[in-house]
Scaffold this motif. Structure first.
Motif, PDB file in Angstrom:
ATOM      1  N   GLU A   1       0.839  -1.206   0.000  1.00 34.92           N
ATOM      2  CA  GLU A   1       0.000   0.000   0.000  1.00 34.92           C
ATOM      3  C   GLU A   1       0.875   1.259   0.000  1.00 34.92           C
ATOM      4  OE1 GLU A   1      -2.830  -0.201   3.149  1.00 34.92           O
ATOM      5  OE2 GLU A   1      -3.496   1.857   2.782  1.00 34.92           O
TER       6      GLU A   1
ATOM      7  N   PHE B   1       2.324  12.547   3.804  1.00 34.86           N
ATOM      8  CA  PHE B   1       1.005  11.920   3.642  1.00 34.86           C
ATOM      9  C   PHE B   1       1.066  10.443   4.056  1.00 34.86           C
ATOM     10  CE2 PHE B   1      -2.302   9.722   1.314  1.00 34.86           C
ATOM     11  CZ  PHE B   1      -3.383  10.597   1.367  1.00 34.86           C
TER      12      PHE B   1
ATOM     13  N   VAL C   1      -4.350  12.022  -2.265  1.00 32.84           N
ATOM     14  CA  VAL C   1      -2.980  12.523  -2.041  1.00 32.84           C
ATOM     15  C   VAL C   1      -2.831  13.966  -2.536  1.00 32.84           C
ATOM     16  CG1 VAL C   1      -1.946  10.223  -2.173  1.00 32.84           C
ATOM     17  CG2 VAL C   1      -1.958  11.670  -4.196  1.00 32.84           C
TER      18      VAL C   1
ATOM     19  N   GLU D   1       3.886   1.477  -1.145  1.00 31.39           N
ATOM     20  CA  GLU D   1       4.527   1.579  -2.448  1.00 31.39           C
ATOM     21  C   GLU D   1       3.557   2.192  -3.466  1.00 31.39           C
ATOM     22  OE1 GLU D   1       6.420  -2.054  -3.581  1.00 31.39           O
ATOM     23  OE2 GLU D   1       6.881  -1.229  -5.563  1.00 31.39           O
ATOM     24  N   ILE D   2       2.301   1.753  -3.396  1.00 32.19           N
ATOM     25  CA  ILE D   2       1.300   2.303  -4.324  1.00 32.19           C
ATOM     26  C   ILE D   2       1.122   3.796  -4.069  1.00 32.19           C
ATOM     27  CG2 ILE D   2      -1.160   2.257  -4.937  1.00 32.19           C
ATOM     28  CD1 ILE D   2      -0.967  -0.829  -4.279  1.00 32.19           C
ATOM     29  N   LEU D   3       1.056   4.141  -2.787  1.00 36.70           N
ATOM     30  CA  LEU D   3       0.913   5.561  -2.443  1.00 36.70           C
ATOM     31  C   LEU D   3       2.062   6.378  -3.027  1.00 36.70           C
ATOM     32  CD1 LEU D   3      -0.307   5.364   1.251  1.00 36.70           C
ATOM     33  CD2 LEU D   3      -1.491   6.504  -0.611  1.00 36.70           C
ATOM     34  N   ARG D   4       3.283   5.832  -2.902  1.00 40.19           N
ATOM     35  CA  ARG D   4       4.445   6.527  -3.458  1.00 40.19           C
ATOM     36  C   ARG D   4       4.302   6.692  -4.971  1.00 40.19           C
ATOM     37  NH1 ARG D   4       8.591   9.112  -1.560  1.00 40.19           N
ATOM     38  NH2 ARG D   4      10.131   8.018  -2.811  1.00 40.19           N
ATOM     39  N   LEU D   5       3.804   5.609  -5.608  1.00 42.77           N
ATOM     40  CA  LEU D   5       3.729   5.630  -7.072  1.00 42.77           C
ATOM     41  C   LEU D   5       2.607   6.515  -7.597  1.00 42.77           C
ATOM     42  CD1 LEU D   5       4.524   1.881  -7.807  1.00 42.77           C
ATOM     43  CD2 LEU D   5       5.988   3.845  -8.258  1.00 42.77           C
ATOM     44  N   VAL D   6       1.599   6.772  -6.782  1.00 38.21           N
ATOM     45  CA  VAL D   6       0.531   7.659  -7.268  1.00 38.21           C
ATOM     46  C   VAL D   6       0.775   9.110  -6.836  1.00 38.21           C
ATOM     47  CG1 VAL D   6      -1.197   5.821  -7.387  1.00 38.21           C
ATOM     48  CG2 VAL D   6      -1.050   7.241  -5.334  1.00 38.21           C
ATOM     49  N   GLY D   7       1.942   9.358  -6.242  1.00 44.21           N
ATOM     50  CA  GLY D   7       2.319  10.751  -5.991  1.00 44.21           C
ATOM     51  C   GLY D   7       2.065  11.254  -4.584  1.00 44.21           C
ATOM     52  N   ALA D   8       1.987  10.333  -3.616  1.00 43.29           N
ATOM     53  CA  ALA D   8       1.807  10.788  -2.228  1.00 43.29           C
ATOM     54  C   ALA D   8       3.126  11.331  -1.697  1.00 43.29           C
ATOM     55  CB  ALA D   8       1.327   9.637  -1.363  1.00 43.29           C
ATOM     56  N   THR D   9       3.036  12.378  -0.910  1.00 48.29           N
ATOM     57  CA  THR D   9       4.255  12.897  -0.277  1.00 48.29           C
ATOM     58  C   THR D   9       4.617  11.970   0.893  1.00 48.29           C
ATOM     59  OG1 THR D   9       2.965  14.234   1.235  1.00 48.29           O
ATOM     60  CG2 THR D   9       3.684  15.305  -0.800  1.00 48.29           C
TER      61      THR D   9
ATOM     62  N   ARG E   1       5.340  12.104 -10.265  1.00 51.93           N
ATOM     63  CA  ARG E   1       4.329  11.047 -10.379  1.00 51.93           C
ATOM     64  C   ARG E   1       2.901  11.580 -10.357  1.00 51.93           C
ATOM     65  NH1 ARG E   1       7.644   7.020  -6.398  1.00 51.93           N
ATOM     66  NH2 ARG E   1       9.169   6.335  -7.948  1.00 51.93           N
ATOM     67  N   ARG E   2       2.710  12.760  -9.805  1.00 51.46           N
ATOM     68  CA  ARG E   2       1.358  13.328  -9.782  1.00 51.46           C
ATOM     69  C   ARG E   2       0.860  13.687 -11.176  1.00 51.46           C
ATOM     70  NH1 ARG E   2       0.798  17.040  -4.339  1.00 51.46           N
ATOM     71  NH2 ARG E   2       0.918  15.284  -2.917  1.00 51.46           N
TER      72      ARG E   2
END
Lengths: 278, 221
Positions: free
Chosen positions: A184, A197, B106, A186-194, B78-79
């Motif tokens: 989860e 976050f 996010v 890793e997915i957050l990182r890949l969708v652009g989470a800081t 990535r955003r």
């Protein structure tokens, strides 16, 4: 289960600290009680002159610290002894001479003086001609205060070790939680989470564990303190003071809860670091 | 828009996953990367969204060398990307809605707006009626469509898709590809790895052929 383990260890940590803090608080209270009834007995030379006696009494009466002074002659002292310990009368009869010196019993004004002030006056009187010795309950106050400081020191020492232990345990629990949610993250990182976050939920989890641990420890301490009188029954003596066991002060309780939160926060900071790369 | 200069990638010694790849994808391109299994397609995509670093070479996206972006600022890159992973990468203890919504969460988008956009994205892939189900209760193809919805929900500038239609029947694959095409016509640059020749024939605009980590040829139709 993991969270339960964290809460338990934090709870034990703060319970240990809490027990010693409460003990120190109570010893401080005992010392205060003693100091509130501060009294000194000046033993005089048996052949003290009238002038010397008057000078001592005047000096004491002039002091702002003294509530009242009572002169006890050698005869009055024997009478008092006989009155208090009738079974030991025979000893006095056998000695034939009066072993008790004359004395001046002095009580100090409650709560208005410090030990240092009282000691100053006592030293001054002790050095006056005609005074042989002095008995002052400050020693007891000092002793009890030393115990109080020792209890605090032991509490903080044990607490320190346990704080470290709980830090590592929280850290590991959060690490396990992080591992369980590795995908989860890793997915957050890949969708652009800081990083913030991603971090916040874990930090909140750590803080919550710490605060709950602190709160539970305070509750257990309350139970423990309330159960002491039941356990000790009606034993008399100094224990009476401890039977009337006092809880931690509000600021100490708040500190324990806050420290729980801080340990939880710090414990959850490190495990995430390696997952917040790439 | 996307420029790769002499990209080399080595996982193990004496084995190059990518060898000297240089190409450019312009803004608004609809580009396929094709080639047999093990040709380096997935590696190339991973390098583009910077999950891995190349052993050598430079990558410039929107005039920014992405290899020089620090780890804690990589979210800025990535955003702007919508990524469809070969293995979908869905969170199985979260519902379909939550899986798609995370991209918007996010960004700090308000809850009401998230609900609207997620519903629209799921309707595009025909899964709006399964919004409150868990991915484990969906078929393989449906899971893949959830992954696609997640990639497009944010209307990204770049879409990188790794075998996005691999588990879908031809009809659905064409629908999904039409969806990508729609997004592409709205200005997004789309880069799709696939070995489905039928799709390439029908939708391909720019095609890159990879073989054993080397770029064999580039075609523009």
């Amino acid at each position: 289960m993991r969270n339960f383990f964290s809460i338990t260890i934090i709870c034990l940590t703060f319970l240990t600290v809490g027990v010693f803090l409460a003990l120190a608080n109570n010893l401080e209270h005992v010392a205060e009680q003693i100091s509130n009834n501060m009294a000194a007995v000046f033993f005089l030379d048996t052949d003290i002159s009238e002038e010397q006696l008057n000078a001592i009494e005047e000096e004491l009466k002039r002091s702002q610290l003294v509530l009242e002074t009572t002169f006890v002659s050698a005869e009055q002292a024997v009478d008092k002894f006989r009155e208090k310990f009738p079974e030991l009368q025979g000893i006095i009869e056998n000695i034939k001479i009066n072993p008790f010196p004359p004395s001046i019993e002095t009580t100090f004004k409650e709560k208005t003086i410090t030990f240092r002030e009282a000691s100053g006056l006592i030293t001054q009187i002790k050095n006056m001609p005609g005074v042989e010795d002095v008995q002052f309950n400050q020693e007891w106050v000092d002793r009890v205060n030393s115990f109080s400081r020792l209890a605090k020191a032991v509490g903080f020492f044990l607490g320190g070790i346990l704080v470290l232990a709980s830090f590592f345990i929280i850290s590991n629990v959060i690490k396990l939680n992080v591992l369980a949610r590795k995908d989860e993250i890793e997915i957050l990182r890949l969708v652009g989470a800081t990083n913030t976050f991603i971090r916040v939920p874990f930090l909140l989890e750590g803080i919550t564990l710490g605060v709950i641990g602190g709160l539970v420890s305070l509750f257990l301490l309350l139970l423990l303190i309330n159960s002491i009188p039941i356990y000790l029954g009606s034993r008399p003596g100094v224990l009476n003071e401890l039977i009337n066991f006092r809880y931690l002060t509000l600021s100490q309780s708040i500190t324990i809860i806050a420290e729980g939160g801080i340990i939880g926060f710090l414990g959850s900071l490190t495990p995430l670091a390696r997952f917040l790369k790439t | 828009m996307i420029e790769l200069y002499h990209i080399w990638k080595q996982y193990q010694k004496a084995q190059w996953a990518l060898s000297d790849i240089t190409f450019r994808v312009d803004k608004g391109d609809f580009c396929f990367i094709t080639g047999p299994s093990g040709s380096g397609k997935t590696t190339l995509l991973k390098i583009l969204y910077r999950q891995i670093f190349p052993t050598e070479g430079q990558i410039v996206i929107d005039n920014r060398n992405i290899l020089k972006i620090s780890d804690h600022k990589i979210y800025q890159l990535r955003r702007h990307m919508g990524i469809v992973f070969q293995d979908f990468r869905l969170v199985f203890h979260k519902k379909v809605f939550e899986n798609v919504a995370v991209v918007l969460q996010v960004l700090g988008i308000p809850r009401k707006e998230i609900r609207r956009r997620v519903f629209n994205a799921l309707r595009m892939v025909n899964l709006h009626n399964k919004m409150w189900e868990y991915p484990a209760h969906l078929s393989y193809g449906e899971q893949q469509r959830v992954a696609i919805a997640r990639a497009v929900v944010n209307s990204p500038k770049i879409i990188l898709a790794d075998e996005p239609t691999g588990n879908l029947d031809t009809e659905l694959a064409f629908e999904i590809m039409s969806l990508f095409k729609d997004i592409n016509t709205k200005g997004a640059t789309v880069l799709i790895c696939t070995h489905d020749r039928e799709l390439i024939r029908n939708f391909g605009q720019k095609i890159l052929f990879l073989y054993k980590g080397k770029l064999l040829r580039k075609e523009s139709l």
